[in-house]
Motif scaffolding. Structure first.
Motif, PDB file in Angstrom:
ATOM      1  N   ILE A 150      48.741  16.901 -60.688  1.00 14.57           N
ATOM      2  CA  ILE A 150      47.783  16.622 -61.755  1.00 14.57           C
ATOM      3  C   ILE A 150      47.623  17.835 -62.668  1.00 14.57           C
ATOM      4  CG2 ILE A 150      46.489  14.910 -60.433  1.00 14.57           C
ATOM      5  CD1 ILE A 150      44.424  17.100 -59.842  1.00 14.57           C
ATOM      6  N   ARG A 151      47.243  17.558 -63.921  1.00 17.70           N
ATOM      7  CA  ARG A 151      47.026  18.597 -64.920  1.00 17.70           C
ATOM      8  C   ARG A 151      45.710  18.326 -65.652  1.00 17.70           C
ATOM      9  NH1 ARG A 151      50.258  20.360 -62.242  1.00 17.70           N
ATOM     10  NH2 ARG A 151      52.333  21.213 -62.683  1.00 17.70           N
ATOM     11  N   PRO A 152      45.043  19.389 -66.123  1.00 15.63           N
ATOM     12  CA  PRO A 152      43.818  19.180 -66.907  1.00 15.63           C
ATOM     13  C   PRO A 152      44.077  18.287 -68.114  1.00 15.63           C
ATOM     14  CG  PRO A 152      44.048  21.492 -66.326  1.00 15.63           C
ATOM     15  CD  PRO A 152      45.332  20.826 -65.917  1.00 15.63           C
ATOM     16  N   GLY A 153      43.128  17.403 -68.392  1.00 14.60           N
ATOM     17  CA  GLY A 153      43.262  16.472 -69.502  1.00 14.60           C
ATOM     18  C   GLY A 153      43.761  15.100 -69.079  1.00 14.60           C
ATOM     19  N   GLN A 154      44.354  15.002 -67.895  1.00 16.84           N
ATOM     20  CA  GLN A 154      44.786  13.703 -67.387  1.00 16.84           C
ATOM     21  C   GLN A 154      43.573  12.948 -66.826  1.00 16.84           C
ATOM     22  OE1 GLN A 154      47.920  14.710 -64.603  1.00 16.84           O
ATOM     23  NE2 GLN A 154      49.423  15.007 -66.233  1.00 16.84           N
ATOM     24  N   THR A 155      43.778  11.657 -66.539  1.00 17.45           N
ATOM     25  CA  THR A 155      42.654  10.799 -66.149  1.00 17.45           C
ATOM     26  C   THR A 155      43.001   9.980 -64.906  1.00 17.45           C
ATOM     27  OG1 THR A 155      41.936  10.617 -68.450  1.00 17.45           O
ATOM     28  CG2 THR A 155      41.097   8.959 -66.933  1.00 17.45           C
ATOM     29  N   PHE A 156      42.007   9.816 -64.024  1.00 20.22           N
ATOM     30  CA  PHE A 156      42.083   8.883 -62.896  1.00 20.22           C
ATOM     31  C   PHE A 156      41.182   7.692 -63.204  1.00 20.22           C
ATOM     32  CE2 PHE A 156      43.165  12.026 -59.214  1.00 20.22           C
ATOM     33  CZ  PHE A 156      44.481  12.037 -59.647  1.00 20.22           C
ATOM     34  N   ARG A 157      41.710   6.476 -63.022  1.00 19.99           N
ATOM     35  CA  ARG A 157      40.901   5.263 -63.086  1.00 19.99           C
ATOM     36  C   ARG A 157      41.014   4.577 -61.731  1.00 19.99           C
ATOM     37  NH1 ARG A 157      41.560   1.049 -66.826  1.00 19.99           N
ATOM     38  NH2 ARG A 157      39.294   0.863 -66.775  1.00 19.99           N
ATOM     39  N   VAL A 158      39.850   4.290 -61.104  1.00 21.21           N
ATOM     40  CA  VAL A 158      39.818   3.733 -59.749  1.00 21.21           C
ATOM     41  C   VAL A 158      39.076   2.402 -59.773  1.00 21.21           C
ATOM     42  CG1 VAL A 158      38.987   4.075 -57.393  1.00 21.21           C
ATOM     43  CG2 VAL A 158      39.924   6.006 -58.683  1.00 21.21           C
ATOM     44  N   ARG A 159      39.646   1.392 -59.112  1.00 21.79           N
ATOM     45  CA  ARG A 159      38.999   0.078 -59.017  1.00 21.79           C
ATOM     46  C   ARG A 159      38.573  -0.156 -57.566  1.00 21.79           C
ATOM     47  NH1 ARG A 159      41.032  -5.269 -58.479  1.00 21.79           N
ATOM     48  NH2 ARG A 159      43.163  -4.476 -58.667  1.00 21.79           N
ATOM     49  N   LEU A 160      37.288  -0.553 -57.390  1.00 26.70           N
ATOM     50  CA  LEU A 160      36.731  -0.851 -56.074  1.00 26.70           C
ATOM     51  C   LEU A 160      36.304  -2.318 -56.023  1.00 26.70           C
ATOM     52  CD1 LEU A 160      34.390   2.272 -55.725  1.00 26.70           C
ATOM     53  CD2 LEU A 160      36.772   2.079 -55.003  1.00 26.70           C
ATOM     54  N   ASP A 161      36.276  -2.884 -54.802  1.00 25.42           N
ATOM     55  CA  ASP A 161      35.786  -4.252 -54.666  1.00 25.42           C
ATOM     56  C   ASP A 161      34.268  -4.230 -54.498  1.00 25.42           C
ATOM     57  OD1 ASP A 161      35.230  -3.470 -52.100  1.00 25.42           O
ATOM     58  OD2 ASP A 161      36.767  -4.708 -51.144  1.00 25.42           O
ATOM     59  N   GLY A 162      33.659  -5.426 -54.247  1.00 22.85           N
ATOM     60  CA  GLY A 162      32.211  -5.526 -54.148  1.00 22.85           C
ATOM     61  C   GLY A 162      31.612  -4.738 -53.009  1.00 22.85           C
ATOM     62  N   GLN A 163      32.402  -4.433 -51.972  1.00 21.63           N
ATOM     63  CA  GLN A 163      31.914  -3.647 -50.844  1.00 21.63           C
ATOM     64  C   GLN A 163      32.270  -2.167 -50.983  1.00 21.63           C
ATOM     65  OE1 GLN A 163      33.385  -6.825 -50.258  1.00 21.63           O
ATOM     66  NE2 GLN A 163      31.236  -7.478 -50.240  1.00 21.63           N
ATOM     67  N   GLY A 164      32.780  -1.780 -52.153  1.00 19.79           N
ATOM     68  CA  GLY A 164      33.108  -0.384 -52.383  1.00 19.79           C
ATOM     69  C   GLY A 164      34.423   0.044 -51.774  1.00 19.79           C
ATOM     70  N   ARG A 165      35.270  -0.935 -51.391  1.00 21.27           N
ATOM     71  CA  ARG A 165      36.563  -0.596 -50.807  1.00 21.27           C
ATOM     72  C   ARG A 165      37.591  -0.343 -51.900  1.00 21.27           C
ATOM     73  NH1 ARG A 165      35.553  -5.212 -46.658  1.00 21.27           N
ATOM     74  NH2 ARG A 165      36.077  -6.430 -48.503  1.00 21.27           N
ATOM     75  N   PHE A 166      38.475   0.606 -51.636  1.00 21.90           N
ATOM     76  CA  PHE A 166      39.484   0.993 -52.611  1.00 21.90           C
ATOM     77  C   PHE A 166      40.484  -0.139 -52.839  1.00 21.90           C
ATOM     78  CE2 PHE A 166      43.818   2.607 -53.254  1.00 21.90           C
ATOM     79  CZ  PHE A 166      43.659   3.237 -54.479  1.00 21.90           C
ATOM     80  N   GLU A 167      40.778  -0.419 -54.110  1.00 22.65           N
ATOM     81  CA  GLU A 167      41.754  -1.452 -54.446  1.00 22.65           C
ATOM     82  C   GLU A 167      42.914  -0.929 -55.286  1.00 22.65           C
ATOM     83  OE1 GLU A 167      39.677  -4.706 -56.312  1.00 22.65           O
ATOM     84  OE2 GLU A 167      39.533  -5.760 -54.379  1.00 22.65           O
ATOM     85  N   GLU A 168      42.645   0.074 -56.134  1.00 19.05           N
ATOM     86  CA  GLU A 168      43.710   0.501 -57.052  1.00 19.05           C
ATOM     87  C   GLU A 168      43.333   1.835 -57.703  1.00 19.05           C
ATOM     88  OE1 GLU A 168      46.076  -1.395 -60.933  1.00 19.05           O
ATOM     89  OE2 GLU A 168      44.290  -2.356 -60.105  1.00 19.05           O
ATOM     90  N   LEU A 169      44.330   2.698 -57.921  1.00 14.46           N
ATOM     91  CA  LEU A 169      44.145   3.937 -58.673  1.00 14.46           C
ATOM     92  C   LEU A 169      45.230   4.033 -59.730  1.00 14.46           C
ATOM     93  CD1 LEU A 169      43.267   7.477 -57.409  1.00 14.46           C
ATOM     94  CD2 LEU A 169      45.216   7.183 -58.930  1.00 14.46           C
ATOM     95  N   ILE A 170      44.829   4.303 -60.968  1.00 15.15           N
ATOM     96  CA  ILE A 170      45.781   4.508 -62.057  1.00 15.15           C
ATOM     97  C   ILE A 170      45.674   5.959 -62.506  1.00 15.15           C
ATOM     98  CG2 ILE A 170      46.505   3.821 -64.373  1.00 15.15           C
ATOM     99  CD1 ILE A 170      45.314   1.092 -63.868  1.00 15.15           C
ATOM    100  N   TRP A 171      46.754   6.664 -62.377  1.00 18.34           N
ATOM    101  CA  TRP A 171      46.835   8.061 -62.800  1.00 18.34           C
ATOM    102  C   TRP A 171      47.464   8.093 -64.188  1.00 18.34           C
ATOM    103  CZ3 TRP A 171      50.804  11.849 -60.151  1.00 18.34           C
ATOM    104  CH2 TRP A 171      50.775  13.080 -60.805  1.00 18.34           C
TER     105      TRP A 171
END
Length: 505
Positions: free
Chosen positions: A174-195
């Motif tokens: 990772i480098r400064p200026g980049q972005t993480f987008r994270v999607r969670l379900d209704g129970q807060g469980r991890f579903e997806e990460l977009i770097w």
């Protein structure tokens, strides 16, 4: 007169021994302690503590209850008469208070509540875990651990992701200026990460059983060719920017002609440049500049042309219209310098030795620590201290060429006698070791052991040219690009001529 003092018997005082004095002292102290305790006990027995039992002023005693008060019955209508529950004795029952049903039965019929039991209140629902998309923009100094904490993701998830990452796609890049987008379900469980690495490239990570699936997504860019041209009035950077070129393109232009043109000292006012280059667009907006496709630079009245050509094996380089490589065996200057403090001369007054002697190289003045690059491919012969050179690197090249780099402050870490270096590789840093009065690089070129002027030498050998099998295709493409350059040059000349005529009185 009779003197009793003189005639009386003499009495001698003998000191009491220490083994007698100490027991006596202990005995006296003990008796005094017992006497003190006896006085205390006798004094306490005469004290009356009744005065301390109550701090409130004395109050008159309450009169005794002589009879039980009679309660008047509540007025009721005949229809509201209710028989008291057996056991309820208002004149002294064992029960301390009526029940809820008994109180309710005593109310008038208009005020009686419904007999249906009230529903029990529903238990408070636990707050739902965050669902949907979370976003985090990476800043300087952050680590993956702190980023995952901020997103509410566990360290165990981070470790498993890193272990499953394919080569080159690890989150550790990772480098400064980049972005993480994270999607969670209704129970807060991890579903997806977009770097999101940049507007064009992103990495999508999703759970796949006990592991994770990594998908690299690259948006397609629209390719266009653009052209810029200008005249040197100040410097290549200033005039290149005026022509609409980015800093990246200006550096590319300098690198293309670095073997033929000295951009530090060799430019003249009125020199001209013309450049054709790639540009890339995303959603109809310019995203970046690409490579220079073709260029012409007129320096001191001489035209230098360059055509980019990509070989079948993926290699690319710049060639003149005849297919000869512009890349020479040696670059013009191995350091970014401020000025030439001493040139190549057979006779020079040495500032340290205070005598006349030849100077068989060029001194490039530059701040201490400025990187020094290998002028060409070769093998390191010397990397150490050598007399007046101080810290020096000597490189042997093909065709009996040797280069010398003296007065360095330190060496590059990878320097190794007998090791190979590439053209442009950093081999040391400017200093003033040895016989030097200020920070500079002393640079020499030797051909078959004989010194040559690095500034004036023109017979530097070229590298490989276009293979004969590819030469026909190269020249066809080169002619197209040269025609574009010529067209722009003619238009530019016409504009310059018109501007000159308008300025005349």
């Amino acid at each position: 007169m009779f003197d009793f003092a003189k005639s009386g018997p003499k009495v001698y005082a003998h000191p009491v021994p220490g083994y007698v004095r100490e027991p006596v002292r202990v005995l006296v102290r003990g008796l005094l302690t017992l006497l003190l305790l006896a006085l205390i006990v006798v004094g306490v027995s005469f004290l009356d503590f009744s005065a301390f039992n109550d701090n409130q002023p004395d109050a008159e005693p309450l009169p005794p209850i002589t009879s039980t008060p009679q309660l008047e019955p509540l007025p009721t209508r005949p229809s509201d008469e209710v028989e008291l529950t057996p056991g309820l004795d208002l004149n002294g029952s064992d029960k301390t208070s009526p029940t809820e049903q008994e109180l309710t039965a005593s109310l008038p019929s208009e005020a009686q509540p419904t007999t249906e039991p009230e529903p029990e209140p529903a238990p408070e629902a636990e707050p739902e875990a965050a669902a949907g998309w979370l976003e985090h923009r990476i800043s300087n100094g952050e680590s993956l651990s702190t980023i995952f904490d901020d997103l509410g993701l566990s360290q165990g998830l981070l470790i498993r992701m890193d272990q499953a990452a394919p080569k080159g796609l690890s989150l550790s890049k990772i480098r400064p200026g980049q972005t993480f987008r994270v999607r969670l379900d209704g129970q807060g469980r991890f579903e997806e990460l977009i770097w999101i690495k940049n507007p064009v490239e992103s990495i999508r990570i999703t759970p796949q059983g006990e592991s994770f699936d990594y998908q690299q997504e690259i948006k397609e860019l629209e390719h266009k060719e653009n052209q810029s041209n200008g005249v040197i009035n100040n410097s290549l950077f200033i005039d290149g920017q005026k022509a609409g070129m980015s800093d990246n393109l200006i550096m590319q232009l300098a690198n293309v002609f670095q073997w033929d043109i000295d951009f530090a000292l060799g430019l003249r006012q009125g020199d001209r440049f013309n450049v054709i280059y790639d540009q890339y667009y995303l959603n109809d907006e310019k995203y970046s500049d690409g490579e220079i496709i073709a260029a012409e630079f007129i320096n001191k009245g001489k035209s230098y042309k360059a055509i980019r050509y990509q070989h079948k094996d993926g290699r690319s380089g710049y060639y003149d219209p005849e297919g000869k490589s512009l890349r020479k065996a040696f670059i013009q200057t191995p350091v970014e310098f401020t000025r030439i403090s001493s040139g190549f001369t057979p006779k020079r007054w040495h500032p340290v030795l205070k005598k006349w002697r030849s100077h068989k190289g060029v001194d490039y003045a530059a701040p201490t620590g400025t990187p020094v690059k290998a002028a060409g491919d070769g093998k390191i012969k010397v990397s150490g201290w050598q007399g007046g050179y101080g810290r020096v690197v000597i490189i042997e090249h093909e065709r009996n060429y040797t280069t010398v780099y003296g007065h360095l402050s330190r060496f590059a870490k990878r320097n190794e006698v007998g090791g190979l270096v590439k053209q442009g590789q950093i081999i040391g840093y400017v200093g003033q070791s040895g016989l030097a009065t200020g920070p500079h690089l002393h640079y020499e070129i030797r051909i078959k052991g004989k010194h040559a002027d690095p500034v004036k030498i023109s017979a530097l050998p070229s590298t490989n040219s276009i293979p004969k099998a590819d030469l026909k295709n190269f020249k066809a493409r080169a002619n197209e690009l040269l025609a574009q350059l010529a067209l722009v040059n003619s238009e530019k000349f016409a504009q310059l001529e018109q501007a000159t005529q308008e300025e005349k009185p």
